[in-house]
Design an enzyme around this catalytic site. Sequence first.
Site, PDB file in Angstrom:
ATOM      1  N   ARG A   9      13.341  -0.880  60.747  1.00  0.00           N
ATOM      2  CA  ARG A   9      12.138  -0.263  60.217  1.00  0.00           C
ATOM      3  C   ARG A   9      11.128  -0.122  61.360  1.00  0.00           C
ATOM      4  O   ARG A   9      11.221  -0.808  62.379  1.00  0.00           O
ATOM      5  CB  ARG A   9      11.540  -1.118  59.103  1.00  0.00           C
ATOM      6  CG  ARG A   9      12.475  -1.369  57.929  1.00  0.00           C
ATOM      7  CD  ARG A   9      11.822  -2.298  56.903  1.00  0.00           C
ATOM      8  NE  ARG A   9      12.704  -2.560  55.769  1.00  0.00           N
ATOM      9  CZ  ARG A   9      13.555  -3.575  55.684  1.00  0.00           C
ATOM     10  NH1 ARG A   9      13.666  -4.421  56.709  1.00  0.00           N
ATOM     11  NH2 ARG A   9      14.307  -3.765  54.624  1.00  0.00           N
ATOM     12  N   LYS A  19      10.723  -6.958  56.139  1.00  0.00           N
ATOM     13  CA  LYS A  19      10.073  -6.681  54.867  1.00  0.00           C
ATOM     14  C   LYS A  19      10.299  -7.792  53.852  1.00  0.00           C
ATOM     15  O   LYS A  19       9.397  -8.150  53.091  1.00  0.00           O
ATOM     16  CB  LYS A  19      10.618  -5.344  54.313  1.00  0.00           C
ATOM     17  CG  LYS A  19       9.960  -4.882  53.032  1.00  0.00           C
ATOM     18  CD  LYS A  19      10.532  -3.538  52.617  1.00  0.00           C
ATOM     19  CE  LYS A  19       9.929  -3.056  51.313  1.00  0.00           C
ATOM     20  NZ  LYS A  19      10.488  -1.742  50.905  1.00  0.00           N
ATOM     21  N   HIS A  56      11.338   7.062  58.401  1.00  0.00           N
ATOM     22  CA  HIS A  56      12.283   6.160  57.720  1.00  0.00           C
ATOM     23  C   HIS A  56      13.671   6.793  57.599  1.00  0.00           C
ATOM     24  O   HIS A  56      14.654   6.095  57.347  1.00  0.00           O
ATOM     25  CB  HIS A  56      11.754   5.798  56.332  1.00  0.00           C
ATOM     26  CG  HIS A  56      12.432   4.606  55.722  1.00  0.00           C
ATOM     27  ND1 HIS A  56      12.212   3.306  56.160  1.00  0.00           N
ATOM     28  CD2 HIS A  56      13.332   4.504  54.705  1.00  0.00           C
ATOM     29  CE1 HIS A  56      12.947   2.467  55.442  1.00  0.00           C
ATOM     30  NE2 HIS A  56      13.639   3.162  54.558  1.00  0.00           N
ATOM     31  N   ARG A 102      16.461   5.172  59.618  1.00  0.00           N
ATOM     32  CA  ARG A 102      17.157   4.026  59.010  1.00  0.00           C
ATOM     33  C   ARG A 102      18.242   4.515  58.059  1.00  0.00           C
ATOM     34  O   ARG A 102      19.362   4.001  58.053  1.00  0.00           O
ATOM     35  CB  ARG A 102      16.140   3.153  58.286  1.00  0.00           C
ATOM     36  CG  ARG A 102      16.699   1.883  57.634  1.00  0.00           C
ATOM     37  CD  ARG A 102      15.535   0.984  57.234  1.00  0.00           C
ATOM     38  NE  ARG A 102      15.886  -0.026  56.265  1.00  0.00           N
ATOM     39  CZ  ARG A 102      16.408  -1.213  56.573  1.00  0.00           C
ATOM     40  NH1 ARG A 102      16.648  -1.516  57.835  1.00  0.00           N
ATOM     41  NH2 ARG A 102      16.667  -2.106  55.635  1.00  0.00           N
ATOM     42  N   HIS A 142      19.278  -5.801  53.895  1.00  0.00           N
ATOM     43  CA  HIS A 142      18.914  -5.621  52.493  1.00  0.00           C
ATOM     44  C   HIS A 142      19.042  -6.948  51.742  1.00  0.00           C
ATOM     45  O   HIS A 142      20.016  -7.678  51.918  1.00  0.00           O
ATOM     46  CB  HIS A 142      19.823  -4.582  51.822  1.00  0.00           C
ATOM     47  CG  HIS A 142      19.466  -3.178  52.171  1.00  0.00           C
ATOM     48  ND1 HIS A 142      20.349  -2.123  52.085  1.00  0.00           N
ATOM     49  CD2 HIS A 142      18.292  -2.634  52.612  1.00  0.00           C
ATOM     50  CE1 HIS A 142      19.748  -1.014  52.446  1.00  0.00           C
ATOM     51  NE2 HIS A 142      18.509  -1.290  52.766  1.00  0.00           N
ATOM     52  N   TYR A 167      24.286   4.095  49.477  1.00  0.00           N
ATOM     53  CA  TYR A 167      25.046   4.826  50.491  1.00  0.00           C
ATOM     54  C   TYR A 167      26.552   4.830  50.203  1.00  0.00           C
ATOM     55  O   TYR A 167      27.314   5.444  50.931  1.00  0.00           O
ATOM     56  CB  TYR A 167      24.820   4.198  51.871  1.00  0.00           C
ATOM     57  CG  TYR A 167      23.366   4.043  52.247  1.00  0.00           C
ATOM     58  CD1 TYR A 167      22.625   5.122  52.724  1.00  0.00           C
ATOM     59  CD2 TYR A 167      22.722   2.814  52.127  1.00  0.00           C
ATOM     60  CE1 TYR A 167      21.294   4.974  53.069  1.00  0.00           C
ATOM     61  CE2 TYR A 167      21.386   2.657  52.472  1.00  0.00           C
ATOM     62  CZ  TYR A 167      20.681   3.744  52.938  1.00  0.00           C
ATOM     63  OH  TYR A 167      19.356   3.589  53.274  1.00  0.00           O
TER      64      TYR A 167
END
Length: 266
Positions: A126, A149, A207, A210, A233, A242
């Site tokens: 990020r 994050k 973004h 990413r 994640h 994905y």
Amino acid sequence: MDLLWEPGSHKYNVSSFIGELDEILFGAAFSDFTDEMLDRLIGALRKRGNSNATINRKLAALSKLLRKAHKMGDIRGLPEFQRLKEKAGRIRFLEPDEETRLFAAIFEKSEIYGRFCIFLIDTGARLGEGIGLHWQDIQGDRVPFWLTKNGRSRSVPLTERAALALQASDRTRRGPFTSIVQAKFRAAWNEAKQEVGLGAEPDVVPHILRHTCASRLVQGGIDIRRVQTWLGHQTLQMTMRYAHLASGDLDICVPILERAARTETK
């Protein structure tokens, strides 16, 4: 804010979210946060064009803040925060020719911005993670991301061009990209995407680098669990966005079905 969120771009976004919600409620004081107040917020955000996904992110920040206030005894009652249903829309990523054109335009504006884009697309980092990287943390051909994050650190190996993008940076600064100001980088990005004919596409934001990294890993045959670890994640569900890109994995199913069909007809 300092108690609930670690320093970094996520904290900056949360501060913006909370400020917007306070504005909608006219800065009113309250001892109970009611369902009516929550409904009013959701309605106002929808009128402003916010998608359910965006509203969920803003309400998640509010919920965390209110739970802390409730625990401290500042407010008595809390409503039940229910996650709004989000559309599983198409995830936009850069095709190789788009990357070439866009990066060339960005390099013309700023050499460090261009190298930053290469680093992001090959690490899946990020923006805040890349800017917050310090020289002392880099471990040979791997980079760790501490200010993430979800608060969980991770480490990823570097591609050759990502390593070169780091090596060309100024060693007198704390990190290879710590001199980058997000607002200025985004402005340069938007100018570049206009110049290469991508200005009309709202999903072509930084973004997307990413997303592009994740899509290339999946399309290259990397299993979803490894992609989850690479991106950092918190849940597999986030990475499953994905999964459809790995449709080539299904090709091995065809011979099995054909073999079964031939057996059935004998």
